[in-house]
Scaffold this motif. Structure first.
Motif, PDB file in Angstrom:
ATOM      1  N   MET A   1       0.843  -1.189   0.000  1.00  0.00           N
ATOM      2  CA  MET A   1       0.000   0.000   0.000  1.00  0.00           C
ATOM      3  C   MET A   1       0.881   1.242   0.000  1.00  0.00           C
ATOM      4  O   MET A   1       1.979   1.240   0.544  1.00  0.00           O
ATOM      5  CB  MET A   1      -0.914   0.027   1.224  1.00  0.00           C
ATOM      6  N   ARG A   2       0.409   2.294  -0.622  1.00  0.00           N
ATOM      7  CA  ARG A   2       1.179   3.526  -0.668  1.00  0.00           C
ATOM      8  C   ARG A   2       0.399   4.662  -0.004  1.00  0.00           C
ATOM      9  O   ARG A   2      -0.827   4.733  -0.090  1.00  0.00           O
ATOM     10  CB  ARG A   2       1.508   3.907  -2.105  1.00  0.00           C
ATOM     11  N   THR A   3       1.122   5.563   0.656  1.00  0.00           N
ATOM     12  CA  THR A   3       0.474   6.707   1.294  1.00  0.00           C
ATOM     13  C   THR A   3      -0.034   7.654   0.218  1.00  0.00           C
ATOM     14  O   THR A   3       0.720   8.043  -0.684  1.00  0.00           O
ATOM     15  CB  THR A   3       1.463   7.441   2.220  1.00  0.00           C
ATOM     16  N   ILE A   4      -1.282   8.018   0.310  1.00  0.00           N
ATOM     17  CA  ILE A   4      -1.854   8.904  -0.698  1.00  0.00           C
ATOM     18  C   ILE A   4      -2.272  10.251  -0.102  1.00  0.00           C
ATOM     19  O   ILE A   4      -2.379  11.234  -0.826  1.00  0.00           O
ATOM     20  CB  ILE A   4      -3.074   8.254  -1.387  1.00  0.00           C
ATOM     21  N   ILE A   5      -2.490  10.280   1.206  1.00  0.00           N
ATOM     22  CA  ILE A   5      -2.913  11.518   1.859  1.00  0.00           C
ATOM     23  C   ILE A   5      -2.232  11.613   3.214  1.00  0.00           C
ATOM     24  O   ILE A   5      -2.197  10.647   3.977  1.00  0.00           O
ATOM     25  CB  ILE A   5      -4.444  11.550   2.068  1.00  0.00           C
ATOM     26  N   THR A   6      -1.693  12.784   3.518  1.00  0.00           N
ATOM     27  CA  THR A   6      -1.152  13.027   4.849  1.00  0.00           C
ATOM     28  C   THR A   6      -1.285  14.512   5.164  1.00  0.00           C
ATOM     29  O   THR A   6      -1.195  15.355   4.259  1.00  0.00           O
ATOM     30  CB  THR A   6       0.319  12.598   4.953  1.00  0.00           C
ATOM     31  N   THR A   7      -1.522  14.805   6.418  1.00  0.00           N
ATOM     32  CA  THR A   7      -1.636  16.201   6.846  1.00  0.00           C
ATOM     33  C   THR A   7      -0.353  16.688   7.510  1.00  0.00           C
ATOM     34  O   THR A   7      -0.298  17.814   8.013  1.00  0.00           O
ATOM     35  CB  THR A   7      -2.802  16.357   7.846  1.00  0.00           C
ATOM     36  N   GLU A   8       0.670  15.865   7.483  1.00  0.00           N
ATOM     37  CA  GLU A   8       1.884  16.146   8.255  1.00  0.00           C
ATOM     38  C   GLU A   8       2.504  17.502   7.929  1.00  0.00           C
ATOM     39  O   GLU A   8       2.935  18.232   8.828  1.00  0.00           O
ATOM     40  CB  GLU A   8       2.908  15.032   8.017  1.00  0.00           C
ATOM     41  N   SER A   9       2.567  17.861   6.647  1.00  0.00           N
ATOM     42  CA  SER A   9       3.242  19.103   6.253  1.00  0.00           C
ATOM     43  C   SER A   9       2.275  20.271   6.056  1.00  0.00           C
ATOM     44  O   SER A   9       2.658  21.313   5.535  1.00  0.00           O
ATOM     45  CB  SER A   9       4.029  18.866   4.958  1.00  0.00           C
ATOM     46  N   VAL A  10       1.032  20.089   6.477  1.00  0.00           N
ATOM     47  CA  VAL A  10       0.016  21.123   6.295  1.00  0.00           C
ATOM     48  C   VAL A  10      -0.142  21.912   7.591  1.00  0.00           C
ATOM     49  O   VAL A  10      -0.094  21.340   8.694  1.00  0.00           O
ATOM     50  CB  VAL A  10      -1.341  20.486   5.905  1.00  0.00           C
TER      51      VAL A  10
END
Length: 317
Positions: A1-10
């Motif tokens: 599986m690949r990461t498609i969404i992250t809020t880490e840098s927002v």
């Protein structure tokens, strides 16, 4: 599986809006709202096993709804199978409501309104299963939607670690192995639903067993009303009556399921070099001329034409 969404840098103030927008690009037809005013964080990964989509989601408190309006606007033909890994949630559909804790499973029909409410930080694995793959009537499945399925024992104890393992894989499954794994996934989920329906009406319980029996023997060219009736200790007449009550026939159901499997294999780019006759034979259809005629009558094009168009759609070439 690949990461498609992250809020880490927002930026913190923009995280939830960012999450809602990005998730809407992947999961159309959902209304997502916060359930608290605290800081939000989220990460989602996606993968697949054949035609089955896998999603691993970790996020803060939120509510996801699929309303009647959204169902009409975005038609979805799949079941949503959710395994709660951590945290808790409340699932609602069709007047039923249940609370999930770590290890619990719930199923929803994406063609009908539903909601998932996560009141705290959570992690879940969500499997999107195309409805045609599950050899059970939607009316029967509706008896278990939005009901907590414990994984402490029985089939659930097998399904839960299997789904969790799928959700932890760092790559998609492709090729023949993917289709075998997908078939195994469908078989496990079918068994899970059937176990929950043990208290169903005798007619429904018998039909569930018969459909599962047929599904596991589609490759056998000798599969027939006689063998099915004998295996279930009923007469041919009663068998025909069971299927007639659902507006179909035994032969018609077998033919439909075989053709659906053939269509899936013909559209599989990893099996593009397999002769069409081999595909038909694999699903119990030995008369290849008859297979071609019946396939065209159902899909509007010959198996060769169907494969050519399907592979072009996949590769874009």
């Amino acid at each position: 599986m690949r990461t498609i969404i992250t809020t880490e840098s927002v930026a913190q103030a923009d995280r939830f809006d960012h999450w809602v927008y990005e998730m809407s690009q992947v999961f159309a037809g959902l209304d997502t709202r916060p359930v608290s005013k605290g800081p939000f964080q989220g990460i989602a990964a996606r993968g697949s096993v054949g035609s089955v989509q896998l999603n691993s989601i970790s996020a803060g408190p939120l509510r996801v709804r699929r309303t009647a309006r959204l169902c009409a606007q975005y038609e979805e033909d799949y079941y949503k199978v959710a395994l709660q890994i951590s945290g808790t949630s409340v699932v609602e559909q069709g007047g039923a409501q249940t609370a999930l804790g770590p290890g619990d499973i719930a199923i929803c029909d994406a063609a009908r309104p539903y909601s998932f409410t996560y009141v705290g930080d959570f992690r879940t694995v969500i499997l999107l299963l195309p409805r045609p793959l599950l050899p059970l009537r939607p009316e029967a499945v509706s008896e278990v939607t939005a009901h907590r399925i414990s994984t402490d024992e029985g089939v659930g104890a097998v399904v839960a670690p299997f789904l969790q393992s799928l959700g932890e894989q760092d790559r998609d499954f492709v090729g023949p192995a993917a289709h075998s794994l997908m078939d195994g996934t469908v078989s496990l989920l079918t068994a899970l639903v059937m176990e929950r329906l043990d208290r169903a009406a005798p007619h429904d319980a018998m039909m569930l067993r018969i459909r599962a029996y047929i599904e596991h023997r589609l490759a056998d060219p000798e599969l027939s009303p006689d063998t099915i009736a004998e295996a279930h200790g009923i007469s041919r007449r009663y068998l025909f009556k069971l299927f007639a009550a659902e507006g179909t026939t035994v032969a018609g159901w077998i033919r439909t399921r075989r053709l659906e499997h053939c269509a899936r294999d013909l559209a599989n780019s990893d099996a593009a070099d397999q002769p069409i006759g081999m595909v038909a034979t694999r699903w119990g259809l030995l008369d290849h001329r008859h297979f071609s005629r019946v396939f065209k009558s159902v899909y509007g094009e010959t198996p060769r034409e169907f494969r050519r168009r399907a592979l072009v759609d996949v590769t874009g070439e």
